[in-house]
Design an enzyme around this catalytic site. Structure first.
Site, PDB file in Angstrom:
ATOM      1  N   HIS A  91     -27.484 -33.644  -4.908  1.00 47.22           N
ATOM      2  CA  HIS A  91     -28.897 -33.458  -5.258  1.00 47.22           C
ATOM      3  C   HIS A  91     -29.559 -34.801  -5.545  1.00 47.22           C
ATOM      4  CE1 HIS A  91     -28.065 -29.017  -6.417  1.00 47.22           C
ATOM      5  NE2 HIS A  91     -28.161 -29.208  -5.119  1.00 47.22           N
ATOM      6  N   HIS A  93     -28.862 -27.609   7.889  1.00 46.73           N
ATOM      7  CA  HIS A  93     -29.460 -27.893   6.570  1.00 46.73           C
ATOM      8  C   HIS A  93     -29.257 -29.327   6.122  1.00 46.73           C
ATOM      9  CE1 HIS A  93     -25.550 -28.071   4.708  1.00 46.73           C
ATOM     10  NE2 HIS A  93     -26.027 -28.022   3.492  1.00 46.73           N
ATOM     11  N   GLY A  94     -28.473 -30.113   6.845  1.00 42.70           N
ATOM     12  CA  GLY A  94     -28.240 -31.485   6.393  1.00 42.70           C
ATOM     13  C   GLY A  94     -27.169 -32.133   7.242  1.00 42.70           C
ATOM     14  N   ALA A  95     -26.574 -33.171   6.704  1.00 41.56           N
ATOM     15  CA  ALA A  95     -25.595 -33.907   7.490  1.00 41.56           C
ATOM     16  C   ALA A  95     -24.261 -33.156   7.563  1.00 41.56           C
ATOM     17  CB  ALA A  95     -25.391 -35.294   6.898  1.00 41.56           C
ATOM     18  N   MET A 154     -27.089 -39.850   1.625  1.00 40.62           N
ATOM     19  CA  MET A 154     -27.804 -40.830   0.808  1.00 40.62           C
ATOM     20  C   MET A 154     -28.021 -42.155   1.549  1.00 40.62           C
ATOM     21  SD  MET A 154     -26.737 -42.044  -2.970  1.00 40.62           S
ATOM     22  CE  MET A 154     -25.181 -42.659  -2.344  1.00 40.62           C
ATOM     23  N   SER A 158     -33.875 -38.718   6.627  1.00 38.89           N
ATOM     24  CA  SER A 158     -34.005 -37.266   6.604  1.00 38.89           C
ATOM     25  C   SER A 158     -34.953 -36.852   7.730  1.00 38.89           C
ATOM     26  CB  SER A 158     -34.567 -36.814   5.256  1.00 38.89           C
ATOM     27  OG  SER A 158     -33.690 -37.187   4.203  1.00 38.89           O
ATOM     28  N   PRO A 204     -32.381 -32.848   4.547  1.00 39.55           N
ATOM     29  CA  PRO A 204     -32.009 -34.077   3.849  1.00 39.55           C
ATOM     30  C   PRO A 204     -30.796 -34.724   4.518  1.00 39.55           C
ATOM     31  CG  PRO A 204     -31.181 -32.179   2.635  1.00 39.55           C
ATOM     32  CD  PRO A 204     -31.935 -31.639   3.828  1.00 39.55           C
ATOM     33  N   ASP A 232     -24.702 -22.351  -5.309  1.00 39.96           N
ATOM     34  CA  ASP A 232     -26.013 -22.892  -5.696  1.00 39.96           C
ATOM     35  C   ASP A 232     -27.106 -22.079  -5.004  1.00 39.96           C
ATOM     36  OD1 ASP A 232     -28.017 -24.297  -6.770  1.00 39.96           O
ATOM     37  OD2 ASP A 232     -27.519 -26.216  -5.849  1.00 39.96           O
TER      38      ASP A 232
END
Length: 472
Positions: free
Chosen positions: A202, A395-397, A374, A378, A371, A93
DNA sequence: ATGTCC
């Protein structure tokens, strides 16, 4: 994999043949991947064998297993010394990333209209596998304009305002995009998805600023406690996926001709200066611009809904990728060198004073958008001076369960009801899609951010909590 | 992540 603890948030994998440099993993002990289930630390060592790699093969605290390179990996190669570029170091991606917008509205003011707002956002956001798009392009020339112009072209066509571009990485468009290096199949897949969210992790979330850690930076970013925000996490859809597939195959074929051997075929690569390397970078830049236009269009659609339902405005805080390779200048052994910096599941984090920052952010640093999983929250971070890993952070979890494992562990549970019980309104997404993305499938984003900060990679600015989520 | 196998 032998790890040497160098300092509380820094582990080293000593160089051993055929590694050219050591591996460095920024994490707490509890965040380190479980070697029994996740071979990402072997991938860190594999990346260290790439021709031209400098300093170290780095892993961020959210590291987990990926295609060739780990997700959460950072590697830089010296362009003038045989340095390679590898599609697996960017990921499928291409230029997947995050855009954050801030409303002139507080969460208490939104509460009575939240359901109507979520209904509107749900209807206005094309999502899921393959389906729908905000923008139906008239012809190939227009898609080429998207591939060259990114967010800038979307703004020129009326989907945004000039100010947005000052708050986009690369002012909204990567240079050197070469649509001629994008295959027909990639073009076909991309043509009908311009302005769409996709699926998987996303999302488009309506959030509120829960906590501010740095008033000065938050104010410069346009954030204050209680404020409503919109976070959009998406990428380059089928187009980026096809480009990655095309160039992995092409580089597998030419690696031997360039005298390159790698311990894993998924590390297929070519010298940055070779025909194949330049072709990939031209196609990758085109996909990056596609992803940025995608986020610009989804933001514009969200703005229209916000204006209609709440009467409020959305100002762009920032737009930043976490899957990209960039030619950047960094100091190596006291010398300024042109490096191809691969960030795969890692976010650029420019420190205060950096030349590439817009004037109004120069004193505080670049907004870094993280981010969470869910329904958990964030973060907004910023870069720090003198940081390691070429100005990069997490970049995230980061996943700890595969999609299949996540679905299995949610069996008999109702993910939608679990989110509703926490006052989070969900629009879209299949039951399976939600189950794959439940927080149990991820590391704790707060622990990841604490480790990144502890390792000296970035600084916390604010924490955001979800009010509603639109999923693919 | 992804027209979850051209």
């Amino acid at each position: 994999m032998e790890l040497v603890e160098e300092s509380p948030y820094r582990f080293r994998i000593d160089r051993h043949d055929p590694m050219r440099v050591p591996g460095v993993v920024f994490a707490s002990r509890s965040l380190l991947p479980d070697a029994g289930e996740d071979r990402s630390l072997e991938q860190v060592a594999n990346v260290a064998t790439l021709p031209g790699i400098v300093d170290a093969s780095y892993a961020m605290p959210d590291v987990h297993w990926g295609y060739g390179f780990p997700i959460g990996g950072v590697a830089a190669t010296d362009v003038a010394n045989g340095g390679v570029v590898s599609p697996g170091g960017v990921g499928f991606d291409i230029s997947c990333g995050v855009r954050l917008l801030a409303a002139d509205l507080d969460r208490d003011g939104l509460r009575p209209r939240l359901d109507a707002l979520m209904d509107g956002l749900g209807e206005a956001t094309p999502r899921g596998m393959g389906r729908g798009a905000v923008w139906h392009l008239s012809d190939r020339a227009e898609l080429d304009a998207v591939l060259r112009g990114g967010s800038r072209y979307a703004v020129e066509r009326g989907f945004g305002v000039e100010r947005d571009l000052h708050r986009c990485e690369d002012a909204g468009a990567v240079g050197d995009a070469d649509p001629a290096r994008v295959s027909e199949r990639a073009i076909e897949r991309g043509a009908r998805q311009v302005g769409s969210l996709g699926s998987g992790n996303h999302f488009l979330e309506v959030q509120a600023v829960e906590e501010v850690y740095d008033d000065t930076a938050a104010t410069a970013f346009g954030l204050r406690p209680g404020q409503v925000c919109v976070m959009i996490h998406c990428g380059s859809r089928g187009l980026g996926h096809q480009i990655c597939t095309d160039y992995v195959r092409k580089m597998e074929q030419v690696m031997a001709r360039h005298g390159i051997e790698v311990p894993d075929r998924q590390l297929a690569c070519a010298p940055v200066t070779s025909a194949e390397g330049r072709a990939y970078l031209g196609a990758m830049a085109a996909a990056a611009n596609y992803a940025r236009a995608n986020r610009q269009l989804l933001a514009d659609a969200a703005r229209k809904v916000f204006a209609r339902v709440t009467g409020s405005r959305l100002d762009l805080v920032y737009d930043i990728s976490h899957n990209l390779a960039k030619i950047e200048t960094h100091g190596v052994d006291g010398e300024r060198r042109a490096l191809c910096v691969h960030r795969k599941g890692a976010t650029r984090a420019l420190p205060p004073g950096h030349d590439d920052l817009p004037d109004d952010l120069r004193d505080v640093g670049q907004p870094v958008l993280i981010p969470g999983s869910m329904g958990t929250g964030s973060y907004v971070l910023t870069g720090v001076p003198g940081a390691p890993a070429f100005a990069s952070t997490c970049h995230g979890a980061g996943r700890v369960q595969s999609r299949k494992q996540a679905v299995r562990s949610e069996r008999g549970l109702d993910p939608r009801a679990q989110l509703a019980a926490r006052d989070i309104a969900v629009r879209g997404a299949s039951r399976r899609g939600l189950a794959e993305e439940m927080p149990a499938a991820y590391k704790d984003v707060s622990a990841v951010v604490a480790a990144a900060e502890g390792a000296g990679l970035c600084r916390k600015v604010a924490r955001l909590v979800p009010l509603g989520v639109v999923k693919g």
